[in-house]
Each structure stands twice: as C-alpha cells, then as structure tokens.
Design an enzyme around this catalytic site. Structure first.
Site, PDB file in Angstrom:
ATOM      1  N   SER A  58      81.986 -33.183 -56.147  1.00 17.78           N
ATOM      2  CA  SER A  58      82.017 -32.191 -55.070  1.00 17.78           C
ATOM      3  C   SER A  58      81.373 -32.698 -53.782  1.00 17.78           C
ATOM      4  O   SER A  58      81.601 -32.144 -52.715  1.00 17.78           O
ATOM      5  CB  SER A  58      81.324 -30.892 -55.504  1.00 17.78           C
ATOM      6  OG  SER A  58      79.929 -31.079 -55.620  1.00 17.78           O
ATOM      7  N   LYS A 100      74.606 -29.771 -52.901  1.00 17.46           N
ATOM      8  CA  LYS A 100      75.486 -29.386 -51.791  1.00 17.46           C
ATOM      9  C   LYS A 100      74.788 -29.672 -50.460  1.00 17.46           C
ATOM     10  O   LYS A 100      73.605 -29.998 -50.412  1.00 17.46           O
ATOM     11  CB  LYS A 100      75.850 -27.894 -51.858  1.00 17.46           C
ATOM     12  CG  LYS A 100      76.424 -27.412 -53.187  1.00 17.46           C
ATOM     13  CD  LYS A 100      77.798 -27.976 -53.480  1.00 17.46           C
ATOM     14  CE  LYS A 100      78.312 -27.474 -54.838  1.00 17.46           C
ATOM     15  NZ  LYS A 100      79.615 -28.081 -55.202  1.00 17.46           N
TER      16      LYS A 100
END
Length: 206
Positions: A58, A100
């Site tokens: 991701s 993230k």
C-alpha cells in the site's frame, strides 16, 4: 648498579603480576563496553525507536513489502507528509499495524478529484511526487471532509492499492493510535519485480 636494578625491575613487571593485572583490566574494560552498548541499544529500542516490518504494497514504491523500518514516537507531533505506523481503532478488521502517509491533520479540509486523481487540502492541490499513481480509487469517500482536532486523514502512496482514510474500514485515525513516525529504512524487501535495492537504505523521505 642503578642500571642493573632498573633492568631487573622491568623484567619483573614483564614476567610478573603487573602485566597480568593489566590484561585483566583490559578484558574487564572491554566487557564493560560491550555490556554498555547492549544496554544502550535495548533502551533506545524500548524508549526511542522500534523496528517495524512493512506488510503489503500500500506504500509502494516508497516502501516495499517486508521492508524493515525504524519508527519512533519520542517527542513526536503529527505533521502533513509524515509516514506513520498506527493501530486502527477497529482492530476486528486488522490484526496488524498499518503504515500510511498523513495527508491532513486536525482542522484541515480534504477533498479529492477522482477524475483527475488530485488531492486537495484546504483548497490547494497537493504536490505528491511520492505517489505511485494518481488517486483514482474512491472507496466510500465523500468529500470535502474537515478533519476534527486530534484526528488524522491518511493514505497509502500506492493510492489505488491502499485501504486507508478513504474507506470506512479505516476512516480518520486518532493521534493516540500512532505507534511512531517512520524515519529510516534499514533492510529492504523485494519490490514488485522481486529486486532488493540496497540503495534505498536510509531516510524514507526523498
């Protein structure tokens, strides 16, 4: 006679106890150094930083699957652009921590043009050279969203292969759930072509 006494004294020091005691002291000093280094390393690991293994793609291509990174929360205040490790509030959906990038902090407003793939914060288009692709994946995001104080809006750099604040499965994250800011890559995992690039070792902010 004085010269003979001096020579005899030197021989005793060389062949007797003084030299043995010196060797023992050197060994003791060496052991002290090793123990001090180990204790310092443990304290740094516990209180300053920790090693985290990146799972998934991701954050590609800033971070690869199985990258080993160092993160720390010591004296940390979240800022836009930081890469952070956190544990989502909804732990029933995730049995591991996520990595993230912070897109907006409390008080900032996020909107996304999914046609153009552009992210806006407070009406300004973000310059995002770190993203793998433009932001086309919408999930269930409906903007604009103003981030409450104490919360963060995060997204993965691999925008179309990331589940993040655009999805209700993650949503806005609480600052208290942050484990730490990612600072350095210390051991690279393989990229999507199976290559481990040691040239990536170092700061994750390029």
């Amino acid at each position: 006679m004085d010269e003979e006494k001096t020579v005899t004294t030197r021989r005793k020091k060389k062949n007797g106890k003084p030299e043995k005691q010196s060797a023992k002291m050197e060994l003791f000093d060496w052991i002290q150094c090793v123990v001090s280094a180990l204790v310092t390393g443990i304290l740094l690991f516990v209180f300053v930083g920790r090693v985290v293994n990146v799972r998934g793609t991701s954050m590609y291509d800033t971070l690869n699957n199985n990258d080993k990174v160092i993160c720390s929360k010591l004296f940390y205040t979240p800022k836009q652009g930081d890469i952070v490790v956190f544990r989502p509030e909804n732990t029933g959906l995730f049995d591991y921590s996520l990595v993230k990038r912070i897109i907006a902090v409390g008080g900032q407003t996020v909107d996304i043009d999914f046609t153009q793939g552009i992210v806006y914060v407070d009406g300004q288009a973000l310059q995002e050279p770190y993203t793998y692709e433009p932001t086309w994946k919408q999930e269930d995001f409906s903007g604009p969203i103003t981030v409450p104080e104490g919360k963060l809006f995060v997204m993965g750099d691999n925008r179309n292969g990331s589940t993040d604040s655009r999805s209700s499965a993650v949503g806005l994250i609480d600052q208290r759930d942050i484990i730490g800011k990612v600072y350095w890559l210390i051991l690279p995992g393989a990229n999507m072509n199976g290559v481990k690039d040691t040239g990536r070792i170092g700061s994750v902010y390029r």
